[in-house]
Design a protein around this motif. Structure first.
Motif, mmCIF file in Angstrom:
data_model
loop_
_atom_site.group_PDB
_atom_site.id
_atom_site.type_symbol
_atom_site.label_atom_id
_atom_site.label_comp_id
_atom_site.label_asym_id
_atom_site.label_seq_id
_atom_site.Cartn_x
_atom_site.Cartn_y
_atom_site.Cartn_z
ATOM 1 N N GLN A 18 1.074 -1.031 -0.206
ATOM 2 C CA GLN A 18 0.659 0.075 -0.037
ATOM 3 C C GLN A 18 1.020 1.137 0.104
ATOM 4 N N ARG A 19 1.813 1.042 0.813
ATOM 5 C CA ARG A 19 2.863 1.878 0.877
ATOM 6 C C ARG A 19 3.376 2.558 -0.486
ATOM 7 N N VAL A 20 3.837 0.808 -1.287
ATOM 8 C CA VAL A 20 4.890 2.014 -2.396
ATOM 9 C C VAL A 20 3.859 1.893 -2.970
ATOM 10 N N ARG A 21 2.405 2.111 -3.561
ATOM 11 C CA ARG A 21 1.519 2.147 -4.184
ATOM 12 C C ARG A 21 1.136 3.973 -3.889
ATOM 13 N N HIS A 22 0.978 4.253 -2.811
ATOM 14 C CA HIS A 22 0.854 5.590 -2.612
ATOM 15 C C HIS A 22 1.805 6.700 -3.024
ATOM 16 N N ALA A 23 3.418 5.798 -2.634
ATOM 17 C CA ALA A 23 4.337 6.578 -3.098
ATOM 18 C C ALA A 23 4.297 6.922 -4.639
ATOM 19 N N ALA A 24 4.066 5.786 -5.249
ATOM 20 C CA ALA A 24 4.450 6.081 -6.686
ATOM 21 C C ALA A 24 3.405 7.071 -7.589
ATOM 22 N N GLN A 25 1.955 6.743 -6.924
ATOM 23 C CA GLN A 25 0.913 7.801 -7.205
ATOM 24 C C GLN A 25 1.100 9.196 -7.131
ATOM 25 N N ALA A 26 2.407 9.087 -5.852
ATOM 26 C CA ALA A 26 2.030 10.904 -5.748
ATOM 27 C C ALA A 26 3.685 11.749 -6.063
ATOM 28 N N ALA A 27 4.082 10.317 -6.851
ATOM 29 C CA ALA A 27 5.072 10.999 -8.254
ATOM 30 C C ALA A 27 4.956 10.340 -9.384
ATOM 31 N N GLY A 28 3.600 10.065 -9.787
ATOM 32 C CA GLY A 28 2.665 10.283 -10.885
ATOM 33 C C GLY A 28 3.399 9.601 -11.298
ATOM 34 N N ARG A 29 3.542 7.962 -10.865
ATOM 35 C CA ARG A 29 3.679 6.676 -11.571
ATOM 36 C C ARG A 29 2.934 6.182 -12.057
ATOM 37 N N GLU A 30 2.800 5.174 -12.369
ATOM 38 C CA GLU A 30 1.809 4.032 -12.225
ATOM 39 C C GLU A 30 2.852 2.680 -11.971
ATOM 40 N N LEU A 31 1.564 2.106 -11.346
ATOM 41 C CA LEU A 31 2.505 0.740 -11.010
ATOM 42 C C LEU A 31 1.149 -0.040 -10.275
ATOM 43 N N SER A 32 1.448 -1.233 -9.504
ATOM 44 C CA SER A 32 0.424 -2.214 -9.137
ATOM 45 C C SER A 32 1.379 -3.009 -8.160
ATOM 46 N N ALA A 33 0.902 -2.988 -7.029
ATOM 47 C CA ALA A 33 1.839 -3.374 -5.662
ATOM 48 C C ALA A 33 0.673 -4.451 -4.918
ATOM 49 N N VAL A 34 1.130 -5.709 -5.290
ATOM 50 C CA VAL A 34 0.171 -6.349 -4.279
ATOM 51 C C VAL A 34 0.802 -6.911 -3.225
ATOM 52 N N ALA A 35 0.253 -7.026 -2.127
ATOM 53 C CA ALA A 35 0.980 -8.511 -1.145
ATOM 54 C C ALA A 35 0.543 -9.649 -1.328
ATOM 55 N N GLY A 36 1.067 -10.960 -1.242
ATOM 56 C CA GLY A 36 1.073 -12.340 -1.031
ATOM 57 C C GLY A 36 1.930 -12.760 0.205
ATOM 58 N N THR A 37 1.674 -14.625 -0.188
ATOM 59 C CA THR A 37 2.771 -15.182 1.410
ATOM 60 C C THR A 37 3.359 -15.520 0.580
ATOM 61 N N GLU A 38 4.091 -16.321 1.484
ATOM 62 C CA GLU A 38 5.387 -17.099 1.160
ATOM 63 C C GLU A 38 4.770 -18.400 0.071
ATOM 64 N N GLN A 39 3.273 -19.152 0.742
ATOM 65 C CA GLN A 39 2.984 -20.395 0.427
ATOM 66 C C GLN A 39 1.820 -19.801 -1.086
ATOM 67 N N ASP A 85 9.473 2.460 6.658
ATOM 68 C CA ASP A 85 9.116 3.786 5.687
ATOM 69 C C ASP A 85 7.530 4.468 5.263
ATOM 70 N N LEU A 86 7.399 5.335 5.836
ATOM 71 C CA LEU A 86 5.755 5.345 6.455
ATOM 72 C C LEU A 86 5.178 5.957 4.865
ATOM 73 N N HIS A 87 5.989 6.463 4.154
ATOM 74 C CA HIS A 87 5.582 6.714 3.093
ATOM 75 C C HIS A 87 5.604 6.144 1.999
ATOM 76 N N GLY A 88 6.505 4.940 1.631
ATOM 77 C CA GLY A 88 7.093 4.391 0.899
ATOM 78 C C GLY A 88 8.010 5.047 -0.458
ATOM 79 N N THR A 89 8.155 5.994 0.408
ATOM 80 C CA THR A 89 8.796 6.222 -0.934
ATOM 81 C C THR A 89 10.779 5.875 -0.973
ATOM 82 N N ARG A 90 11.064 5.197 0.142
ATOM 83 C CA ARG A 90 12.418 4.358 0.331
ATOM 84 C C ARG A 90 12.419 2.810 -0.337
ATOM 85 N N THR A 91 11.006 2.322 -0.072
ATOM 86 C CA THR A 91 10.590 1.388 -0.840
ATOM 87 C C THR A 91 10.917 1.222 -2.367
#
Length: 114
Positions: A18-39, A85-91
């Motif tokens: 969620q944070r990396v999606r928000h960082a990308a959106q704030a930077a005007g970039r399109e990307l999808s970021a989804v969460a998953g598990t090891e399984q 990294d609360l804003h996702g910018t570092r990620t």
């Protein structure tokens, strides 16, 4: 660009995605970021360009890399302090670094260790 964030149960990866999606959106970039598990990796990696691996899965990194290799996804081991990294910018910067340099793993580092 499609990013998969992987952790053990999906909770911390949800926050990072969620944070990396928000960082990308704030930077005007399109990307999808989804969460998953090891399984869920065999299914989820198929749709990923970059796989961000939670630091607590370091022992599984070689196996995750092998799974990602067949699908040409790049793998990044997230540093232990990534959850601060609360804003996702570092990620997002880590993703950019791996794409620019071709390095598949960033070394775990801590900022201001306790």
């Amino acid at each position: 660009m499609r990013i998969l964030v992987v952790c053990g149960a999906g909770a911390s990866s949800t926050f990072v995605a969620q944070r990396v999606r928000h960082a990308a959106q704030a930077a005007g970039r399109e990307l999808s970021a989804v969460a998953g598990t090891e399984q869920s990796l065999p299914i989820d990696i198929a749709a990923a360009d970059v796989v961000l691996v939670g630091p607590h899965l370091q022992d599984s990194l070689d196996r995750i890399r092998r799974e990602a290799e067949t699908r040409r996804a790049r793998v990044v081991l997230l540093p232990p302090d990534i959850y601060s990294d609360l804003h996702g910018t570092r990620t997002l910067a880590l993703v950019d670094e791996v794409l620019a340099t071709g390095r598949e793993q960033t070394a775990p580092t801590e900022r201001n260790p306790a």
